[in-house]
Design an enzyme around this catalytic site. Structure first.
Site, short mmCIF file in Angstrom:
data_model
loop_
_atom_site.label_atom_id
_atom_site.label_comp_id
_atom_site.label_asym_id
_atom_site.label_seq_id
_atom_site.Cartn_x
_atom_site.Cartn_y
_atom_site.Cartn_z
N GLU A 280 1.00 -1.21 0.00
CA GLU A 280 -0.36 0.01 0.57
C GLU A 280 0.59 1.36 0.07
O GLU A 280 0.45 2.21 0.76
CB GLU A 280 -0.76 0.02 1.47
CG GLU A 280 -1.07 -1.38 1.44
CD GLU A 280 -2.42 -1.31 2.73
OE1 GLU A 280 -3.42 -1.45 2.96
OE2 GLU A 280 -1.81 -0.68 3.83
N CYS A 351 0.02 33.91 10.04
CA CYS A 351 0.36 34.14 11.31
C CYS A 351 0.70 33.39 11.86
O CYS A 351 0.09 33.17 13.26
CB CYS A 351 -0.73 34.94 11.40
SG CYS A 351 -1.22 36.60 10.31
C1 LIG Z 1 -0.51 5.56 5.52
C2 LIG Z 1 -0.80 4.48 4.98
C3 LIG Z 1 -0.43 3.99 4.07
C4 LIG Z 1 0.90 4.49 2.84
O1 LIG Z 1 1.78 5.07 3.77
P1 LIG Z 1 3.00 5.94 2.97
O2 LIG Z 1 3.97 5.78 4.19
O3 LIG Z 1 2.59 6.66 2.32
O4 LIG Z 1 3.79 4.53 2.13
C5 LIG Z 1 -0.09 2.41 3.93
N1 LIG Z 1 -1.44 1.99 4.62
C6 LIG Z 1 -2.24 2.35 5.63
C7 LIG Z 1 -2.52 1.30 6.44
C8 LIG Z 1 -1.71 3.86 6.17
O5 LIG Z 1 -2.16 4.64 6.71
#
Ligand SMILES: *Cc1c(COP(=O)(O)O)cnc(C)c1O
Length: 422
Positions: A280, A351
């Protein structure tokens, strides 16, 4: 690229310097600023596609789900879908973006430590994979009609990253401690697999590799206790990117290659049946593709040590320096081949004294009206933007082959006033 090699290494793949002006995707930064106004977030299509392809090449059988929160954009989600990617979403809003981009439920992963009913119903309707984050959530998700599940487990591993983006340590608000995750699998043997996400902006592979070994051991435990093995292992996102040349840099190939190799080795060691991999990535797909253009307002000497260059944005369009002490570099886009003649601090217009985008950067002395480009701002900038000081949020454009396309229009003061009532 010539003359000043370092900072140029941070630019998108489709960047160059022509007649002293920074060019991205075949379009001059100064023309972009004139046509669309500033602040402007410019995304290089070539970099987006190259990063997506690098993930697909390093793990051809994996489901690669873009971490939508890094930059929720229908155009970017659609472009990644063309490259074979799915999306990971964690709110009803992000799900709506993914559906608008035409993403299929089979390529959608739904997260969240407090999923709203609307998100669960939307996930069920789309046929998305839902990652359970607590024991109670199972009944709610089933009630909403969800049929495909993963269980998010918290291994108790400390990633070496900023406190705010660590997620797999003991006591994390995300995921389930191992015993509860095992209990959830016992209640839900049809569950497709396990999910872990160590953290974000990871600059070492150690925690990720340890996590893979840990998951293999946990899977072996579930096999012996429950006669269940995962068909899918989702290792989350997290690959870090460098924002200044002094930071280390890793390629997607090195990171994913390491993970895939470790997964194979660990699975073999525990003699587990092969499982599909899911990843992911968010930041590593979009961060370097994005550059923010600002117009210089003025230059002011504050002390013997500090001269401020003010720009027409700041913590409202990029809260990362204020939130995480994130560092950035800058290029004077309108005179990109001029020699630096001093060190400057880049201050936003808000600000708040903490509204300093860059504490120190070497530049040719900026002048009012110059265009300043801050590279590696494609992730967690617009996505975390605010309208602090009633400043409307910037526009975003996608550039390729000499063309620029508006993918998010600039917010206006009228948009802000439309929310008000007397
Ligand atoms: C934020 C997140 C990602 C993506 O993370 P990156 O550091 O942007 O690659 C993937 N999976 C989950 C569960 C996340 O919370």
């Amino acid at each position: 690229m010539p003359d000043v090699p370092h900072v140029f290494d941070l630019l998108p793949d489709g960047a160059s310097i022509a007649d002293g002006v920074l060019v991205v995707g075949g379009v001059r930064a100064t023309d972009l600023a004139e046509r669309f106004g500033t602040p402007l977030v410019v995304y290089d299509e070539a970099t987006l596609r190259n990063q997506a392809r690098a993930y697909r090449a390093a793990a051809p059988d994996a489901l690669v789900a873009y971490g939508t929160k890094a930059f929720p954009s229908v155009a970017v989600l659609r472009l990644f879908a063309e490259e074979g990617l799915g999306a990971d979403v964690s709110t009803a809003g992000e799900l709506a973006f993914a559906l608008r981009a035409g993403l299929d439920g089979r390529r959608l992963v739904v997260h969240g430590n407090n999923k709203e009913d609307e998100l669960l119903r939307g996930a069920a309707e789309a046929g998305a994979l839902v990652v359970l984050d607590s024991l109670d959530e199972l009944e709610r998700a089933r009630g909403a009609g969800v049929e495909r599940f993963l269980v998010r487990v918290t291994p108790g591993i400390e990633a070496d990253t900023h406190e705010a983006v660590k997620t797999a340590h003991h006591g994390s608000k995300f995921g389930l401690p191992p015993d509860d995750a095992a209990e959830l699998v016992r209640r839900l043997p049809s569950c497709e697999g396990l999910h872990v996400h160590v953290g974000s902006q990871l600059m070492h592979f150690g925690a990720s590799l340890m996590t893979v070994d840990w998951v293999a051991q946990f899977a072996a435990r579930l096999r012996s206790e429950l006669d269940w093995t995962p068909r899918l292992v989702d290792l989350g996102g997290g690959l870090g990117v460098r924002h200044v040349v002094e930071e280390p840099s890793f390629t997607i190939e090195e990171f994913v290659g390491g993970l895939v190799g470790e997964l194979r080795r660990a699975w073999h060691l525990q003699q587990l049946p092969e499982a599909q991999l899911a990843l992911e990535p968010g930041r590593s797909l979009v961060s370097r593709a994005g550059i923010t253009l600002y117009t210089v307002g003025g230059v002011k000497r504050a002390s013997a040590a500090t001269t401020y260059v003010t720009v027409d944005g700041g913590m409202s369009d990029n809260p990362r320096p204020a939130m995480y002490n994130a560092r950035y570099a800058a290029v004077l886009a309108s005179r990109a081949d001029a020699e630096p003649d001093g060190a400057f601090a880049i201050a936003g217009k808000h600000c708040e004294s903490g509204d300093v985008l860059i504490e120190r950067v070497e530049l040719p002395r900026p002048r009012r009206g110059d265009i300043l480009a801050v590279p590696v701002t494609g992730a967690y900038t617009l996505a975390m933007s605010s309208t602090y000081n009633a400043v409307p949020r910037p526009a975003a454009v996608l550039v390729a082959g000499g063309d620029a396309r508006l993918i998010r229009r600039r917010e206006t003061v009228d948009d802000l006033l439309a929310l008000e009532s007397d």
